[in-house]
Design an enzyme around this catalytic site. Sequence first.
Site, mmCIF file in Angstrom:
data_model
loop_
_atom_site.group_PDB
_atom_site.id
_atom_site.type_symbol
_atom_site.label_atom_id
_atom_site.label_comp_id
_atom_site.label_asym_id
_atom_site.label_seq_id
_atom_site.Cartn_x
_atom_site.Cartn_y
_atom_site.Cartn_z
ATOM 1 N N LYS A 1 0.851 -1.190 0.000
ATOM 2 C CA LYS A 1 0.000 0.000 0.000
ATOM 3 C C LYS A 1 0.888 1.242 0.000
ATOM 4 C CE LYS A 1 -2.894 2.714 3.163
ATOM 5 N NZ LYS A 1 -3.482 2.779 4.518
ATOM 6 N N ASP B 1 -2.500 10.648 3.482
ATOM 7 C CA ASP B 1 -3.898 10.257 3.677
ATOM 8 C C ASP B 1 -4.609 11.262 4.572
ATOM 9 O OD1 ASP B 1 -6.296 8.952 3.830
ATOM 10 O OD2 ASP B 1 -5.600 7.403 5.221
ATOM 11 N N LYS C 1 -9.896 12.901 8.410
ATOM 12 C CA LYS C 1 -9.273 12.489 9.657
ATOM 13 C C LYS C 1 -9.213 13.662 10.635
ATOM 14 C CE LYS C 1 -6.103 8.987 7.802
ATOM 15 N NZ LYS C 1 -6.533 7.866 8.660
ATOM 16 N N ASP D 1 1.867 6.570 5.678
ATOM 17 C CA ASP D 1 0.829 5.652 5.213
ATOM 18 C C ASP D 1 1.253 4.885 3.962
ATOM 19 O OD1 ASP D 1 -1.591 4.528 5.911
ATOM 20 O OD2 ASP D 1 -2.771 5.860 4.647
ATOM 21 N N ASP E 1 -11.975 7.091 4.136
ATOM 22 C CA ASP E 1 -10.754 6.879 4.916
ATOM 23 C C ASP E 1 -10.401 5.401 5.042
ATOM 24 O OD1 ASP E 1 -8.533 7.676 6.339
ATOM 25 O OD2 ASP E 1 -9.562 7.677 8.274
ATOM 26 N N GLU F 1 -9.326 3.633 2.555
ATOM 27 C CA GLU F 1 -8.885 3.699 1.155
ATOM 28 C C GLU F 1 -7.805 2.680 0.807
ATOM 29 O OE1 GLU F 1 -5.510 4.995 3.049
ATOM 30 O OE2 GLU F 1 -7.565 5.582 3.516
ATOM 31 N N ARG G 1 -7.420 -0.461 1.408
ATOM 32 C CA ARG G 1 -7.921 -1.741 0.900
ATOM 33 C C ARG G 1 -8.408 -1.622 -0.542
ATOM 34 N NH1 ARG G 1 -12.034 -1.725 5.791
ATOM 35 N NH2 ARG G 1 -10.232 -0.532 6.529
#
Length: 500
Positions: free
Chosen positions: A265, A270, A277, A288, A347, A349, A351
């Site tokens: 990933k 993010d 967030k 991230d 959020d 995201e 996956r």
Amino acid sequence: MLNINFVNEESSTNQGLIVFIDEQLKLNNNLIALDQQHYELISKTIQNKLQFSGNYGQITVVPSVIKSCAVKYLIIVGLGNVEKLTEAKIEELGGKILQHATCAKIATIGLKIINRINRFTSPTFTSLIASGAFLASYRFHKYKTTLKEVEKFAVESIEILTDNNSEAMKLFEVKKLIAEAVFFTRDISNEPSNIKTPQVYAERIVEILEPLGVNIDVIGEHDIKNLGMGALLGVGQGSQNESKLVVMEYKGGSRDDSTLALVGKGVIFDTGGISLKPSSNMHLMRYDMAGSAAVVGTIIALASQKVPVNVVGVVGLVENMQSGNAQRPGDVVVTMSGQTAEVLNTDAEGRLVLADTVWYVQEKFNPKCVIDVATLTGAITVALGSTYAGCFSNNDELADKLIKAGEAVNEKLWRMPLHDDYDAMINSDIADIANIGNVPGAAGSCTAAHFIKRFIKDGVDWAHLDIAGVANSNNASALCPKGAVGYGVRLLEKFIKEYN
């Protein structure tokens, strides 16, 4: 950078000298001679158990009493119960020694080990000490225009004498290559997100891997769209920076060897998107993309050693930003697999990025095994803290081998459950799958793993490593300063070389 040399004779110029003593507090013949040379400074130190008891990891830096000697300090290190020493524990000792030497401003250090320490030969033991010290020497100061006094000092060198220097150097050179791969992973993770855009990150991957003989394909948004990767593109559509898919193919094995796939990933930053967030600690979302960095670092480690395996790494590089074009809660995207996904929370995201990348690698390379690495869920941090990463797998043998590899390098994994009940929680009312579970706050890391599992083909061994709690640290450890840890590189390198 710290210089570590294996020498044929003791130097008379080192400022510090390392002395190892176990919990029995007994001096061998070599230490007795050294103790006498330093007016029984060692024996006087260990007689005071409040000062030094020989416990594992205890380090006492004692000023030398010999004014005419270059050695200004004895660094007395506790081994504890030598029967319980492991490679990981010895490496940690190396890191702790470097930290104590740095605090005491000892520029040059000497170490002499010519006998076995329990089951460890002197080349093995000293190469592990050297590896730990080298890993602990990492710093990320590139954006500081001035350094504090404590930041300016660095240990310059460690000179090591063993009963087989060539063997010790050979062992250390391999560990150094792995550590340098970890350093890349830490560097790119620590890099501010305005610097490491998807384009810049992709360029750095090419820059470091092409000279190592790795085939690189950087795929832009036009081609990503043609591949049908609606989930990945949806995450990045709110950003002005174009998303990238980077494919790294390392062909170290024969044509007949199966291919192992690593997927990472790579969410460069993010914000959470429209599902914003909290502002507190949002700056930490520069990390991230640590899963992708672990994948790149693993490929670097394998290629630099010329390990005879076939491994392909794929990382999806995106930014999850807000804008008038950003993905909305409730949107439905069509993934590369053809399955549709309802985006209930923007959020969640990571996956979505992984859904398309794991499908892509299976379609293109037909791997026997897929391992994905991601800072996927806050829920895994709630469950496991910063001690373990979560390991989900559809294959017990694969999970066991990954866990053993993690134990060997002190990058620990904890097996987490997969269950049909969790899978049912991500069914959508209007699409094939929802990107969060239907019970708020429940089993967040498990439902996230099941989302990825929906995109793993039958017959493919798969493991998902959720590293959200271990990718970066607010505190220094024995092997790493505060910031990016580089978690996953040593674990995956160990797994691929010894357990795959």
